[in-house]
Design a protein around this motif. Structure first.
Motif, PDB file in Angstrom:
ATOM      1  N   PRO A   1       0.807  -1.227   0.000  1.00  0.00           N
ATOM      2  CA  PRO A   1       0.000   0.000   0.000  1.00  0.00           C
ATOM      3  C   PRO A   1       0.838   1.275   0.000  1.00  0.00           C
ATOM      4  O   PRO A   1       0.381   2.317  -0.466  1.00  0.00           O
ATOM      5  CB  PRO A   1      -0.831  -0.119   1.286  1.00  0.00           C
ATOM      6  N   HIS A   2       2.066   1.204   0.506  1.00  0.00           N
ATOM      7  CA  HIS A   2       2.939   2.375   0.505  1.00  0.00           C
ATOM      8  C   HIS A   2       3.518   2.618  -0.881  1.00  0.00           C
ATOM      9  O   HIS A   2       3.470   3.739  -1.409  1.00  0.00           O
ATOM     10  CB  HIS A   2       4.060   2.184   1.528  1.00  0.00           C
ATOM     11  N   LEU A   3       4.049   1.569  -1.505  1.00  0.00           N
ATOM     12  CA  LEU A   3       4.665   1.712  -2.818  1.00  0.00           C
ATOM     13  C   LEU A   3       3.644   2.031  -3.901  1.00  0.00           C
ATOM     14  O   LEU A   3       3.960   2.689  -4.891  1.00  0.00           O
ATOM     15  CB  LEU A   3       5.433   0.435  -3.188  1.00  0.00           C
ATOM     16  N   LEU A   4       2.409   1.545  -3.740  1.00  0.00           N
ATOM     17  CA  LEU A   4       1.385   1.772  -4.759  1.00  0.00           C
ATOM     18  C   LEU A   4       0.640   3.095  -4.564  1.00  0.00           C
ATOM     19  O   LEU A   4      -0.336   3.357  -5.262  1.00  0.00           O
ATOM     20  CB  LEU A   4       0.383   0.617  -4.776  1.00  0.00           C
ATOM     21  N   GLY A   5       1.069   3.907  -3.624  1.00  0.00           N
ATOM     22  CA  GLY A   5       0.485   5.232  -3.467  1.00  0.00           C
ATOM     23  C   GLY A   5      -0.779   5.276  -2.631  1.00  0.00           C
ATOM     24  O   GLY A   5      -1.353   6.366  -2.439  1.00  0.00           O
TER      25      GLY A   5
ATOM     26  N   LEU B   1      -4.420   2.594 -11.158  1.00  0.00           N
ATOM     27  CA  LEU B   1      -4.977   1.723 -12.192  1.00  0.00           C
ATOM     28  C   LEU B   1      -5.103   2.463 -13.522  1.00  0.00           C
ATOM     29  O   LEU B   1      -4.813   1.909 -14.587  1.00  0.00           O
ATOM     30  CB  LEU B   1      -6.339   1.187 -11.738  1.00  0.00           C
ATOM     31  N   ALA B   2      -5.544   3.739 -13.454  1.00  0.00           N
ATOM     32  CA  ALA B   2      -5.696   4.517 -14.685  1.00  0.00           C
ATOM     33  C   ALA B   2      -4.338   4.776 -15.341  1.00  0.00           C
ATOM     34  O   ALA B   2      -4.199   4.660 -16.570  1.00  0.00           O
ATOM     35  CB  ALA B   2      -6.399   5.837 -14.373  1.00  0.00           C
ATOM     36  N   VAL B   3      -3.331   5.115 -14.539  1.00  0.00           N
ATOM     37  CA  VAL B   3      -1.996   5.375 -15.084  1.00  0.00           C
ATOM     38  C   VAL B   3      -1.408   4.111 -15.692  1.00  0.00           C
ATOM     39  O   VAL B   3      -0.797   4.142 -16.771  1.00  0.00           O
ATOM     40  CB  VAL B   3      -1.065   5.928 -13.987  1.00  0.00           C
ATOM     41  N   SER B   4      -1.606   2.983 -15.024  1.00  0.00           N
ATOM     42  CA  SER B   4      -1.067   1.729 -15.552  1.00  0.00           C
ATOM     43  C   SER B   4      -1.722   1.362 -16.874  1.00  0.00           C
ATOM     44  O   SER B   4      -1.057   0.842 -17.786  1.00  0.00           O
ATOM     45  CB  SER B   4      -1.263   0.596 -14.526  1.00  0.00           C
ATOM     46  N   GLN B   5      -3.023   1.640 -17.015  1.00  0.00           N
ATOM     47  CA  GLN B   5      -3.698   1.384 -18.287  1.00  0.00           C
ATOM     48  C   GLN B   5      -3.235   2.365 -19.356  1.00  0.00           C
ATOM     49  O   GLN B   5      -2.981   1.983 -20.508  1.00  0.00           O
ATOM     50  CB  GLN B   5      -5.212   1.491 -18.099  1.00  0.00           C
ATOM     51  N   PHE B   6      -3.097   3.650 -18.993  1.00  0.00           N
ATOM     52  CA  PHE B   6      -2.690   4.672 -19.952  1.00  0.00           C
ATOM     53  C   PHE B   6      -1.273   4.418 -20.469  1.00  0.00           C
ATOM     54  O   PHE B   6      -0.998   4.598 -21.660  1.00  0.00           O
ATOM     55  CB  PHE B   6      -2.762   6.049 -19.287  1.00  0.00           C
ATOM     56  N   ALA B   7      -0.400   3.985 -19.592  1.00  0.00           N
ATOM     57  CA  ALA B   7       0.999   3.759 -19.968  1.00  0.00           C
ATOM     58  C   ALA B   7       1.253   2.315 -20.389  1.00  0.00           C
ATOM     59  O   ALA B   7       2.399   1.938 -20.617  1.00  0.00           O
ATOM     60  CB  ALA B   7       1.923   4.125 -18.804  1.00  0.00           C
ATOM     61  N   SER B   8       0.173   1.520 -20.483  1.00  0.00           N
ATOM     62  CA  SER B   8       0.296   0.103 -20.823  1.00  0.00           C
ATOM     63  C   SER B   8       1.273  -0.604 -19.880  1.00  0.00           C
ATOM     64  O   SER B   8       2.050  -1.470 -20.306  1.00  0.00           O
ATOM     65  CB  SER B   8       0.752  -0.069 -22.286  1.00  0.00           C
TER      66      SER B   8
ATOM     67  N   LEU C   1       6.120   0.872 -10.633  1.00  0.00           N
ATOM     68  CA  LEU C   1       6.590   2.184 -11.076  1.00  0.00           C
ATOM     69  C   LEU C   1       5.430   3.169 -11.204  1.00  0.00           C
ATOM     70  O   LEU C   1       5.568   4.352 -10.846  1.00  0.00           O
ATOM     71  CB  LEU C   1       7.317   2.051 -12.413  1.00  0.00           C
ATOM     72  N   ALA C   2       4.282   2.685 -11.705  1.00  0.00           N
ATOM     73  CA  ALA C   2       3.103   3.549 -11.783  1.00  0.00           C
ATOM     74  C   ALA C   2       2.666   3.982 -10.387  1.00  0.00           C
ATOM     75  O   ALA C   2       2.297   5.144 -10.167  1.00  0.00           O
ATOM     76  CB  ALA C   2       1.963   2.818 -12.500  1.00  0.00           C
ATOM     77  N   GLY C   3       2.717   3.054  -9.437  1.00  0.00           N
ATOM     78  CA  GLY C   3       2.351   3.391  -8.066  1.00  0.00           C
ATOM     79  C   GLY C   3       3.293   4.406  -7.450  1.00  0.00           C
ATOM     80  O   GLY C   3       2.862   5.338  -6.761  1.00  0.00           O
ATOM     81  N   VAL C   4       4.592   4.246  -7.697  1.00  0.00           N
ATOM     82  CA  VAL C   4       5.570   5.203  -7.173  1.00  0.00           C
ATOM     83  C   VAL C   4       5.344   6.584  -7.776  1.00  0.00           C
ATOM     84  O   VAL C   4       5.404   7.608  -7.069  1.00  0.00           O
ATOM     85  CB  VAL C   4       7.006   4.711  -7.465  1.00  0.00           C
ATOM     86  N   ALA C   5       5.042   6.626  -9.069  1.00  0.00           N
ATOM     87  CA  ALA C   5       4.785   7.907  -9.727  1.00  0.00           C
ATOM     88  C   ALA C   5       3.561   8.588  -9.123  1.00  0.00           C
ATOM     89  O   ALA C   5       3.575   9.792  -8.828  1.00  0.00           O
ATOM     90  CB  ALA C   5       4.598   7.690 -11.227  1.00  0.00           C
ATOM     91  N   VAL C   6       2.494   7.821  -8.938  1.00  0.00           N
ATOM     92  CA  VAL C   6       1.278   8.381  -8.338  1.00  0.00           C
ATOM     93  C   VAL C   6       1.556   8.841  -6.915  1.00  0.00           C
ATOM     94  O   VAL C   6       1.046   9.884  -6.462  1.00  0.00           O
ATOM     95  CB  VAL C   6       0.144   7.342  -8.376  1.00  0.00           C
ATOM     96  N   SER C   7       2.361   8.084  -6.182  1.00  0.00           N
ATOM     97  CA  SER C   7       2.695   8.463  -4.817  1.00  0.00           C
ATOM     98  C   SER C   7       3.383   9.814  -4.769  1.00  0.00           C
ATOM     99  O   SER C   7       3.063  10.673  -3.929  1.00  0.00           O
ATOM    100  CB  SER C   7       3.590   7.391  -4.182  1.00  0.00           C
ATOM    101  N   PHE C   8       4.325  10.059  -5.689  1.00  0.00           N
ATOM    102  CA  PHE C   8       5.002  11.347  -5.741  1.00  0.00           C
ATOM    103  C   PHE C   8       4.012  12.468  -6.069  1.00  0.00           C
ATOM    104  O   PHE C   8       4.063  13.556  -5.478  1.00  0.00           O
ATOM    105  CB  PHE C   8       6.117  11.318  -6.784  1.00  0.00           C
TER     106      PHE C   8
ATOM    107  N   ALA D   1      -9.091   7.130  -4.201  1.00  0.00           N
ATOM    108  CA  ALA D   1      -8.774   7.933  -5.381  1.00  0.00           C
ATOM    109  C   ALA D   1      -7.361   7.623  -5.876  1.00  0.00           C
ATOM    110  O   ALA D   1      -7.134   7.507  -7.092  1.00  0.00           O
ATOM    111  CB  ALA D   1      -8.912   9.423  -5.050  1.00  0.00           C
ATOM    112  N   ALA D   2      -6.413   7.478  -4.953  1.00  0.00           N
ATOM    113  CA  ALA D   2      -5.043   7.153  -5.354  1.00  0.00           C
ATOM    114  C   ALA D   2      -4.983   5.771  -6.000  1.00  0.00           C
ATOM    115  O   ALA D   2      -4.257   5.564  -6.981  1.00  0.00           O
ATOM    116  CB  ALA D   2      -4.118   7.209  -4.144  1.00  0.00           C
ATOM    117  N   THR D   3      -5.752   4.825  -5.471  1.00  0.00           N
ATOM    118  CA  THR D   3      -5.791   3.476  -6.046  1.00  0.00           C
ATOM    119  C   THR D   3      -6.315   3.504  -7.478  1.00  0.00           C
ATOM    120  O   THR D   3      -5.732   2.897  -8.386  1.00  0.00           O
ATOM    121  CB  THR D   3      -6.680   2.568  -5.187  1.00  0.00           C
ATOM    122  N   LEU D   4      -7.429   4.211  -7.680  1.00  0.00           N
ATOM    123  CA  LEU D   4      -7.999   4.311  -9.020  1.00  0.00           C
ATOM    124  C   LEU D   4      -7.055   5.041  -9.961  1.00  0.00           C
ATOM    125  O   LEU D   4      -6.970   4.712 -11.153  1.00  0.00           O
ATOM    126  CB  LEU D   4      -9.355   5.027  -8.949  1.00  0.00           C
ATOM    127  N   LEU D   5      -6.316   6.016  -9.440  1.00  0.00           N
ATOM    128  CA  LEU D   5      -5.361   6.742 -10.262  1.00  0.00           C
ATOM    129  C   LEU D   5      -4.211   5.835 -10.699  1.00  0.00           C
ATOM    130  O   LEU D   5      -3.757   5.912 -11.848  1.00  0.00           O
ATOM    131  CB  LEU D   5      -4.826   7.948  -9.486  1.00  0.00           C
TER     132      LEU D   5
END
Length: 342
Positions: free
Chosen positions: A101-105, A146-153, A162-169, A140-144
Motif C-alpha cells: 500500500p505504501h509503494l502503490l500510493g 490503475l488509470a496510469v497503468s492502463q494509460f501507460a500500458s 513504477l506507476a504506483g511510485v509515480a502516483v505516490s510522488f 482515489a489514489a488506487t484508481l489513479l
C-alpha cells in the motif's frame, strides 16, 4: 521451516499469539518511565475488575499504562495487522511480489485525505471526518494508479510498481500544496501524518480501526481460495468462474478502506505490507487461508516492536515510527530484489 500440516500451523499460530502478548506486555512497561510488569498486570486487572487488586502504584503510573501506552500498543496491533493483510492481498491480485500500500500510493492518498480534513475542511462529520476523507483519498489514489497503468500500458509487475511510485510522488506533492496553503500555526500537526506515529491513540477512537480490520479482514480471509487462484493467473482464475476484473477492483477498494482508516490514525507507515507477507510465506507457505491470518499476527508483532524502538531509542522523545519501518523496510527491499535476481 514451513508449517504444512494443520498441527504445525496451529503450533505456529500459538507461538505467534504468545509472541504478540509478550510484545504488548513489554511495550506497555517500557519507555521514558519504566513500569514493572507486575504493576502493569495489577493496573489492567484493577481496571477490568475494580478494587480487585490492592493499589500500590501512583495515579501517574496508572495514567501512563492505561491512558497512553495501552491504547497506543493496541493501535499498533491494528495498524500492523491491517497493512500486512492488505499487502498480502495486493500481491495476490497483481501477481506482484513488490505490491504494497505504501509503494502503490495508497498510503499517500490516505495522508492527503487526512491533511485535507485537518487543515481545510474541518471536522464536518465529527470524529469520522478524518477516517472518511483518508479512505476517499486512498481510493482515489488506487484508481489513479490503475488509470496510469492502463494509460501507460504498464501491465507487467515491475511497471505497476513504477506507476504506483509515480502516483505516490504526485499525491504527496498535492499534499504538500495543502500544507503550504494551510494555516501556518496548524501545519505542525500534519507532521504526524507525514512521518507516522501512534502517539495520538485514544480509547474512544480505537473502535474505528477495530471494526474495519475485523470486517475487511474477515472478508479477505473468506476469499482465500479466490486469492489463491489469482496468484496462478487471470486465465486460470477465469476458467474457475472468477470475475477477475471485478474481484481485483474489490480487493483494491478493500485495501484502500483498510489503509485509509489506518493512515487516518497512524500517519504514513511504509513497508509493513511488503515485508511481512514474504516473511510469513517462509513459515506457513503460500496458501492464503494460512497466509492472511499469520500476516496479520506477524504484522501486529512487528509494528509493536517498531513502536518500542521508536519510543526508547531517543527517550524521552518519540522518534516517528515511519522512520523505523522505513529503515528496516528499505534494507528488506534491497534483500528482496537481490533474492529475486538470484
Amino acid at each position: 521451516m514451513r508449517a504444512k500440516t494443520p498441527h504445525a500451523l496451529w503450533f505456529t499460530i500459538v507461538i505467534g499469539v504468545i509472541a504478540l502478548v509478550g510484545s504488548m506486555s513489554i511495550a506497555v512497561s517500557v519507555g521514558a518511565v519504566s513500569v514493572a510488569l507486575d504493576t502493569v498486570l495489577g493496573i489492567l486487572v484493577n481496571k477490568i475488575v475494580p478494587d480487585s487488586v490492592a493499589q500500590d502504584w501512583s495515579m501517574g503510573r496508572e495514567a501512563i499504562v492505561w491512558d497512553i501506552r495501552l491504547p497506543r500498543t493496541i493501535l499498533a496491533c491494528f495498524v500492523g495487522a491491517g497493512l500486512a493483510m492488505v499487502g498480502a492481498s495486493l500481491q495476490a491480485v497483481t501477481r506482484n511480489p513488490l505490491a504494497d500500500p505504501h509503494l502503490l500510493g495508497i498510503s499517500a492518498g490516505g495522508a492527503f485525505g487526512a491533511i485535507l480534513a485537518l487543515l481545510h475542511t474541518g471536522l464536518f462529520a465529527g470524529l469520522l471526518t478524518v477516517p472518511l476523507l483518508a479512505f476517499l483519498g486512498s481510493l482515489a489514489a488506487t484508481l489513479l494508479v490503475l488509470a496510469v497503468s492502463q494509460f501507460a500500458s504498464a501491465t507487467s509487475a515491475d511497471r505497476l510498481v513504477l506507476a504506483g511510485v509515480a502516483v505516490s510522488f504526485i499525491v504527496m506533492s498535492a499534499a504538500n500544496v495543502l500544507i503550504f496553503l494551510g494555516d501556518p500555526r496548524a501545519t505542525h500537526t500534519v507532521v504526524f501524518w507525514m512521518l507516522g506515529g501512534l502517539g495520538l491513540a485514544q480509547w474512544d477512537q480505537l473502535i474505528y480501526p477495530a471494526v474495519i480490520l475485523l470486517g475487511c479482514g474477515t472478508y479477505l480471509w473468506l476469499k482465500s481460495g479466490t486469492l489463491n487462484a489469482m496468484t496462478v493467473g487471470d486465465e486460470t482464475a477465469t476458467t474457475l468462474g472468477i470475475p477477475v476484473a471485478r474481484f481485483r477492483l474489490t480487493i483494491f477498494v478493500i485495501g484502500a478502506l483498510i489503509t485509509g482508516v489506518m493512515v487516518a490514525f497512524s500517519g504514513i507507515i511504509g513497508f509493513v505490507g511488503l515485508m511481512i507477507p514474504h516473511i510469513v510465506r517462509l513459515l506457513v507457505g503460500g496458501d492464503y487461508c494460512r497466509l492472511l491470518p499469520m500476516s496479520g499476527l506477524c504484522g501486529a508483532v512487528f509494528l509493536v516492536w517498531a513502536d518500542i524502538i521508536a519510543r526508547t531509542i531517543m527517550a524521552p522523545d518519540d522518534m516517528p515510527i515511519g522512520i523505523v519501518t522505513g529503515l528496516i523496510g528499505g534494507v528488506f527491499f534491497v534483500w528482496l530484489l537481490r533474492r529475486k535476481m538470484a
